[in-house]
Design a protein around this motif. Structure first.
Motif, PDB file in Angstrom:
ATOM      1  N   VAL A 298       0.850  -1.192   0.000  1.00 23.09           N
ATOM      2  CA  VAL A 298       0.000   0.000   0.000  1.00 23.09           C
ATOM      3  C   VAL A 298       0.883   1.239   0.000  1.00 23.09           C
ATOM      4  O   VAL A 298       2.040   1.208   0.426  1.00 23.09           O
ATOM      5  CB  VAL A 298      -0.942   0.023   1.221  1.00 23.09           C
ATOM      6  N   LYS A 299       0.305   2.316  -0.506  1.00 20.56           N
ATOM      7  CA  LYS A 299       0.991   3.603  -0.503  1.00 20.56           C
ATOM      8  C   LYS A 299       0.111   4.638   0.168  1.00 20.56           C
ATOM      9  O   LYS A 299      -1.110   4.659  -0.033  1.00 20.56           O
ATOM     10  CB  LYS A 299       1.314   4.050  -1.936  1.00 20.56           C
ATOM     11  N   LEU A 300       0.707   5.504   0.964  1.00 21.99           N
ATOM     12  CA  LEU A 300      -0.036   6.601   1.568  1.00 21.99           C
ATOM     13  C   LEU A 300      -0.504   7.558   0.474  1.00 21.99           C
ATOM     14  O   LEU A 300       0.241   7.847  -0.475  1.00 21.99           O
ATOM     15  CB  LEU A 300       0.839   7.338   2.570  1.00 21.99           C
ATOM     16  N   ALA A 301      -1.737   8.027   0.583  1.00 19.10           N
ATOM     17  CA  ALA A 301      -2.323   8.886  -0.440  1.00 19.10           C
ATOM     18  C   ALA A 301      -3.009  10.084   0.205  1.00 19.10           C
ATOM     19  O   ALA A 301      -3.542   9.990   1.316  1.00 19.10           O
ATOM     20  CB  ALA A 301      -3.328   8.099  -1.281  1.00 19.10           C
ATOM     21  N   GLU A 302      -2.995  11.194  -0.502  1.00 19.06           N
ATOM     22  CA  GLU A 302      -3.651  12.397  -0.001  1.00 19.06           C
ATOM     23  C   GLU A 302      -5.168  12.241  -0.081  1.00 19.06           C
ATOM     24  O   GLU A 302      -5.703  11.610  -0.988  1.00 19.06           O
ATOM     25  CB  GLU A 302      -3.221  13.622  -0.816  1.00 19.06           C
ATOM     26  N   ARG A 303      -5.855  12.798   0.896  1.00 16.07           N
ATOM     27  CA  ARG A 303      -7.305  12.894   0.866  1.00 16.07           C
ATOM     28  C   ARG A 303      -7.693  14.358   0.636  1.00 16.07           C
ATOM     29  O   ARG A 303      -6.998  15.260   1.109  1.00 16.07           O
ATOM     30  CB  ARG A 303      -7.911  12.409   2.189  1.00 16.07           C
ATOM     31  N   PRO A 304      -8.798  14.602  -0.057  1.00 12.92           N
ATOM     32  CA  PRO A 304      -9.710  13.648  -0.686  1.00 12.92           C
ATOM     33  C   PRO A 304      -9.083  12.993  -1.905  1.00 12.92           C
ATOM     34  O   PRO A 304      -8.221  13.587  -2.566  1.00 12.92           O
ATOM     35  CB  PRO A 304     -10.919  14.506  -1.060  1.00 12.92           C
ATOM     36  N   PHE A 305      -9.531  11.811  -2.212  1.00 12.41           N
ATOM     37  CA  PHE A 305      -9.035  11.119  -3.392  1.00 12.41           C
ATOM     38  C   PHE A 305      -9.604  11.754  -4.660  1.00 12.41           C
ATOM     39  O   PHE A 305      -8.949  11.789  -5.695  1.00 12.41           O
ATOM     40  CB  PHE A 305      -9.450   9.641  -3.340  1.00 12.41           C
ATOM     41  N   PHE A 306     -10.845  12.247  -4.569  1.00  7.75           N
ATOM     42  CA  PHE A 306     -11.551  12.820  -5.724  1.00  7.75           C
ATOM     43  C   PHE A 306     -12.053  14.208  -5.353  1.00  7.75           C
ATOM     44  O   PHE A 306     -12.797  14.362  -4.373  1.00  7.75           O
ATOM     45  CB  PHE A 306     -12.715  11.903  -6.113  1.00  7.75           C
ATOM     46  N   PHE A 307     -11.633  15.223  -6.108  1.00  7.22           N
ATOM     47  CA  PHE A 307     -12.018  16.597  -5.806  1.00  7.22           C
ATOM     48  C   PHE A 307     -12.035  17.400  -7.107  1.00  7.22           C
ATOM     49  O   PHE A 307     -11.097  18.122  -7.419  1.00  7.22           O
ATOM     50  CB  PHE A 307     -11.045  17.228  -4.809  1.00  7.22           C
ATOM     51  N   PRO A 308     -13.104  17.278  -7.905  1.00  6.71           N
ATOM     52  CA  PRO A 308     -13.170  18.006  -9.178  1.00  6.71           C
ATOM     53  C   PRO A 308     -13.393  19.498  -8.958  1.00  6.71           C
ATOM     54  O   PRO A 308     -13.930  19.919  -7.925  1.00  6.71           O
ATOM     55  CB  PRO A 308     -14.375  17.367  -9.875  1.00  6.71           C
ATOM     56  N   ASP A 309     -12.993  20.306  -9.934  1.00  5.10           N
ATOM     57  CA  ASP A 309     -13.123  21.756  -9.803  1.00  5.10           C
ATOM     58  C   ASP A 309     -14.567  22.189  -9.591  1.00  5.10           C
ATOM     59  O   ASP A 309     -14.826  23.185  -8.895  1.00  5.10           O
ATOM     60  CB  ASP A 309     -12.564  22.438 -11.054  1.00  5.10           C
ATOM     61  N   ARG A 310     -15.513  21.459 -10.194  1.00  2.65           N
ATOM     62  CA  ARG A 310     -16.915  21.873 -10.094  1.00  2.65           C
ATOM     63  C   ARG A 310     -17.443  21.835  -8.661  1.00  2.65           C
ATOM     64  O   ARG A 310     -18.443  22.465  -8.339  1.00  2.65           O
ATOM     65  CB  ARG A 310     -17.789  20.985 -10.980  1.00  2.65           C
ATOM     66  N   ARG A 311     -16.780  21.099  -7.804  1.00  6.75           N
ATOM     67  CA  ARG A 311     -17.237  21.013  -6.421  1.00  6.75           C
ATOM     68  C   ARG A 311     -17.135  22.353  -5.715  1.00  6.75           C
ATOM     69  O   ARG A 311     -17.920  22.647  -4.802  1.00  6.75           O
ATOM     70  CB  ARG A 311     -16.408  19.964  -5.671  1.00  6.75           C
ATOM     71  N   ARG A 312     -16.189  23.187  -6.115  1.00  9.93           N
ATOM     72  CA  ARG A 312     -15.987  24.487  -5.482  1.00  9.93           C
ATOM     73  C   ARG A 312     -16.336  25.674  -6.389  1.00  9.93           C
ATOM     74  O   ARG A 312     -16.525  26.792  -5.911  1.00  9.93           O
ATOM     75  CB  ARG A 312     -14.530  24.635  -5.039  1.00  9.93           C
ATOM     76  N   ALA A 313     -16.405  25.467  -7.685  1.00 12.00           N
ATOM     77  CA  ALA A 313     -16.619  26.564  -8.619  1.00 12.00           C
ATOM     78  C   ALA A 313     -18.007  27.192  -8.448  1.00 12.00           C
ATOM     79  O   ALA A 313     -18.988  26.484  -8.202  1.00 12.00           O
ATOM     80  CB  ALA A 313     -16.447  26.071 -10.055  1.00 12.00           C
ATOM     81  N   THR A 314     -18.076  28.516  -8.560  1.00 10.55           N
ATOM     82  CA  THR A 314     -19.353  29.237  -8.499  1.00 10.55           C
ATOM     83  C   THR A 314     -19.379  30.252  -9.627  1.00 10.55           C
ATOM     84  O   THR A 314     -18.577  31.177  -9.650  1.00 10.55           O
ATOM     85  CB  THR A 314     -19.532  29.952  -7.160  1.00 10.55           C
ATOM     86  N   PRO A 315     -20.281  30.095 -10.621  1.00  4.97           N
ATOM     87  CA  PRO A 315     -21.232  28.991 -10.774  1.00  4.97           C
ATOM     88  C   PRO A 315     -20.490  27.703 -11.162  1.00  4.97           C
ATOM     89  O   PRO A 315     -19.396  27.748 -11.728  1.00  4.97           O
ATOM     90  CB  PRO A 315     -22.165  29.453 -11.888  1.00  4.97           C
ATOM     91  N   PRO A 316     -21.100  26.542 -10.862  1.00  3.66           N
ATOM     92  CA  PRO A 316     -20.402  25.276 -11.118  1.00  3.66           C
ATOM     93  C   PRO A 316     -20.270  24.936 -12.596  1.00  3.66           C
ATOM     94  O   PRO A 316     -19.405  24.186 -12.980  1.00  3.66           O
ATOM     95  CB  PRO A 316     -21.268  24.238 -10.395  1.00  3.66           C
ATOM     96  N   GLY A 317     -21.131  25.510 -13.451  1.00  3.33           N
ATOM     97  CA  GLY A 317     -21.073  25.217 -14.884  1.00  3.33           C
ATOM     98  C   GLY A 317     -21.565  23.828 -15.192  1.00  3.33           C
ATOM     99  O   GLY A 317     -22.078  23.106 -14.352  1.00  3.33           O
ATOM    100  N   ARG A 318     -21.378  23.414 -16.424  1.00  2.00           N
ATOM    101  CA  ARG A 318     -21.783  22.087 -16.880  1.00  2.00           C
ATOM    102  C   ARG A 318     -20.534  21.263 -17.135  1.00  2.00           C
ATOM    103  O   ARG A 318     -19.650  21.668 -17.864  1.00  2.00           O
ATOM    104  CB  ARG A 318     -22.630  22.185 -18.159  1.00  2.00           C
ATOM    105  N   PHE A 319     -20.477  20.082 -16.569  1.00  4.47           N
ATOM    106  CA  PHE A 319     -19.301  19.220 -16.697  1.00  4.47           C
ATOM    107  C   PHE A 319     -19.732  17.846 -17.155  1.00  4.47           C
ATOM    108  O   PHE A 319     -20.744  17.341 -16.699  1.00  4.47           O
ATOM    109  CB  PHE A 319     -18.574  19.111 -15.354  1.00  4.47           C
TER     110      PHE A 319
END
Length: 319
Positions: A298-319
């Motif tokens: 196993v390898k240590l990994a950064e969290r979150p594993f999944f963090f797309p830009d749309r999660r924080r973008a305002t407006p989020p747009g269409r992805f």
């Protein structure tokens, strides 16, 4: 509120939302949840376990009223890359709604409150109304989201999504301190990677002295880490070893991520192993009615594993 271990809760503006934790006198976590400020003097806590008795005890000596409102609220979580578009099609303009903020809309003769929150690593919203409007809301959303592929999901899919986000769950990743039978099963915020939530400048709160002693004394035994695991076999509930010899910790949540095409996991490890290499996981996999032991790196990994830009973008747009 002053009895909660919550970062900057006193500065939380009306319409704002905070992720929060609360601890006992020994600085051990009771639960985590979401704190909503509905008005100048009204807050709502949303969490997994029922804590009304503890909240009532904590309210003694304060000018505050605590009430159970679970039966008065119908909540729906709408999560995924198309959720803003679905809400727009349903007549709810959330394009300007920032993460951890709320907005209210008229619906079906009542009010619908939408918060930009959720328990996944993707764009998402949580919808709050009364039980009398719940079925109408469900039908309305599914009609608006029909062309976007909207569909209900179960707890297994949600669990995968929350692991991708690196989120923890009560009684899966940690045991609430007042429910634990064994003393060594409880955890502090430092041991669950939640110390960033503590506002040391807010004055007294439950567990403050114990947490200061742990912070200054470096006495935390455990650490929560993210892992990448070789292969695609879930490591749920497996033990971790250093150099294949010394037990180092255990997996609390694991899944093959269909989004990332990675075998990921959350684990509690003894703090001395938090940054070391040469970690292995011992998995017992069922192979044609017989269990086979796999020892995988196993390898240590950064969290979150999944963090797309749309999660924080305002407006989020269409992805």
């Amino acid at each position: 509120l002053n009895r909660l271990t919550v970062r900057n809760a006193g500065k939380l503006s009306v319409g704002g939302v905070h992720y929060t934790i609360w601890c006992d006198d020994d600085g051990k976590i009771i639960d985590d949840g979401t704190l909503f400020r509905l008005a100048e003097d009204e807050y709502r806590i949303c969490c997994q376990e029922r804590h009304l008795p503890w909240l009532l005890d904590s309210a003694v000596g304060f000018d505050v009223e605590v009430a159970e409102v679970t039966e008065e609220i119908a909540a729906l979580s709408l999560q995924g890359p198309c959720t803003a578009a679905v809400l727009q099609a349903a007549g709810f303009d959330v394009s300007g709604l920032k993460p951890f903020r709320m907005a209210s809309f008229p619906f079906d003769g009542g009010t619908l409150t939408i918060s930009r929150t959720g328990f996944t690593g993707d764009l998402g919203y949580e919808l709050w109304t009364t039980p009398s409007h719940a079925l109408a809301l469900w039908d309305h959303l599914f009609e608006a989201g029909r062309l976007f592929g909207i569909r209900p999901i179960g707890s297994n899919a949600l669990n995968t999504a929350r692991i991708e986000a690196g989120f923890i769950i009560t009684n899966l990743d940690f045991v609430p301190s007042h429910q634990a039978v064994r003393e060594d099963r409880v955890r502090s915020p430092f041991e669950m990677g939640l110390e960033w939530l503590i506002d040391w400048d807010k004055g007294h709160f439950t567990g403050r002295r114990a947490l200061i002693a742990e912070r200054d004394g470096g006495t935390s035994k455990w650490a929560l880490v993210g892992l990448d695991i070789e292969g695609n076999v879930s490591a749920q509930g497996s033990l971790l070893y250093h150099d294949k010899k010394h037990e180092a910790g255990f997996i609390t949540a694991a899944a093959w991520s269909p989004t990332l095409k990675r075998n990921i996991a959350l684990a509690q490890v003894e703090r001395r192993y938090k940054t070391v290499e040469n970690l292995w996981v011992e998995i017992y996999a069922l192979r044609e009615l017989q269990y086979v032991k796999l020892m995988l790196p196993v390898k240590l990994a950064e969290r979150p594993f999944f963090f797309p830009d749309r999660r924080r973008a305002t407006p989020p747009g269409r992805f």
